[in-house]
Design a protein around this motif. Structure first.
Motif, PDB file in Angstrom:
ATOM      1  N   GLY A  56     -21.055 -19.364  19.877  1.00 44.56           N
ATOM      2  CA  GLY A  56     -22.317 -19.733  19.420  1.00 44.56           C
ATOM      3  C   GLY A  56     -23.228 -18.315  20.002  1.00 44.56           C
TER       4      GLY A  56
ATOM      5  N   ASP B  72     -24.951 -17.040   9.462  1.00 44.53           N
ATOM      6  CA  ASP B  72     -24.949 -16.611  10.650  1.00 44.53           C
ATOM      7  C   ASP B  72     -25.176 -15.147  10.798  1.00 44.53           C
ATOM      8  OD1 ASP B  72     -22.458 -15.310  10.097  1.00 44.53           O
ATOM      9  OD2 ASP B  72     -21.428 -17.148  10.635  1.00 44.53           O
TER      10      ASP B  72
ATOM     11  N   GLU C 143     -24.546 -17.085  16.312  1.00 42.53           N
ATOM     12  CA  GLU C 143     -25.988 -17.756  16.374  1.00 42.53           C
ATOM     13  C   GLU C 143     -27.006 -16.701  16.432  1.00 42.53           C
ATOM     14  OE1 GLU C 143     -26.340 -21.063  18.970  1.00 42.53           O
ATOM     15  OE2 GLU C 143     -24.715 -22.147  18.322  1.00 42.53           O
ATOM     16  N   HIS C 144     -28.288 -17.058  15.380  1.00 42.22           N
ATOM     17  CA  HIS C 144     -29.249 -16.044  15.572  1.00 42.22           C
ATOM     18  C   HIS C 144     -30.131 -16.533  16.734  1.00 42.22           C
ATOM     19  CE1 HIS C 144     -29.017 -14.561  11.576  1.00 42.22           C
ATOM     20  NE2 HIS C 144     -28.690 -15.640  11.072  1.00 42.22           N
TER      21      HIS C 144
END
Length: 234
Positions: free
Chosen positions: A75, A177, A79-80
């Motif tokens: 994550g 992503d 993830e951004h």
């Protein structure tokens, strides 16, 4: 460039490079590689089902991830909204996840005689961080070998899908992503590196045409895996 993609043992290390066949038990370690949109996750699931139906004890896993800490790191790196993650930090996050994965999940499963199917492994770091981030494929490969105590797969399945087709598949899935969002130039380097790794990898690699139907691609993969299984019992 090809020479830099070979697995070169660290002369200062006392730990030999091993495949899963050198581990305790009769396990088999199979890795799936390819660019974004290659269909790896789908084919991992299909192969797990097919081998399970044949009576094998199979587990599937992924990178980054595969363990509690690995999923947290996944994550963080994909993830951004995580703030700035520079190239070296990104590479080290992947290596940390891979270290936990090899120690906590892959090696124990192999020692128990299981077939381990893994969505991405060392080649992905060589392609994405080594080539895409310009950190050097050999540098990143050596980092991963150190992190995993030199554990290599028995077979790497490279699903070869043209870059444009892979990008179209990725775009159709919706939000991309962090790595999927990189420009075409980045993904061109990644795709080229995967191809070079597979082409220079010899019999430990199976290059699969990923442009066919799911069933057609699965058939190619299953034949390659059955070849390895027959060699193991010969």
């Amino acid at each position: 460039m090809t020479d830099s993609l070979k697995y070169i043992p660290d002369p200062t290390s006392n730990t030999p490079i091993v495949s899963s066949s050198d581990c305790v038990g009769e396990g088999l370690f199979i890795v799936f590689e390819g660019g974004d949109g290659a269909g790896k996750s789908t084919q991992v699931a299909r192969l797990e089902q097919a081998l399970t139906e044949e009576g094998y004890d199979v587990i599937s896993t992924r990178e980054p991830g595969g363990t509690d800490i690995g999923e947290k790191l996944r994550g963080l790196v994909l993830e951004h909204g995580q703030g700035i993650i520079d190239a070296r930090t990104e590479a080290l996050i992947y290596a940390a996840s891979r270290s936990a994965h090899a120690e906590q999940k892959i090696r124990p499963a192999l020692a128990a005689g299981k077939i381990v199917l893994c969505d991405r492994y060392i080649d992905s770091s060589a392609a994405y961080q080594g080539a895409g981030r310009n950190l050097g494929t050999e540098n990143i490969t050596q980092l991963s070998l150190w992190a995993t105590q030199n554990l290599l797969p028995d077979l790497t399945v490279f699903i070869d899908v043209p870059l444009d087709a892979g990008r179209q598949r990725t775009d159709s899935r919706g939000a991309a992503d962090r790595l999927e969002s990189e420009p075409d130039e980045f993904h061109t380097l990644v795709h080229q590196t995967f191809g070079e790794l597979a082409s220079s990898g010899g019999e430990n690699y199976a290059i699969v045409d990923g442009t066919g139907s799911i069933d057609e691609v699965h058939g190619q993969i299953l034949r390659a895996v059955q070849r390895v299984l027959k060699e193991r019992v010969a």
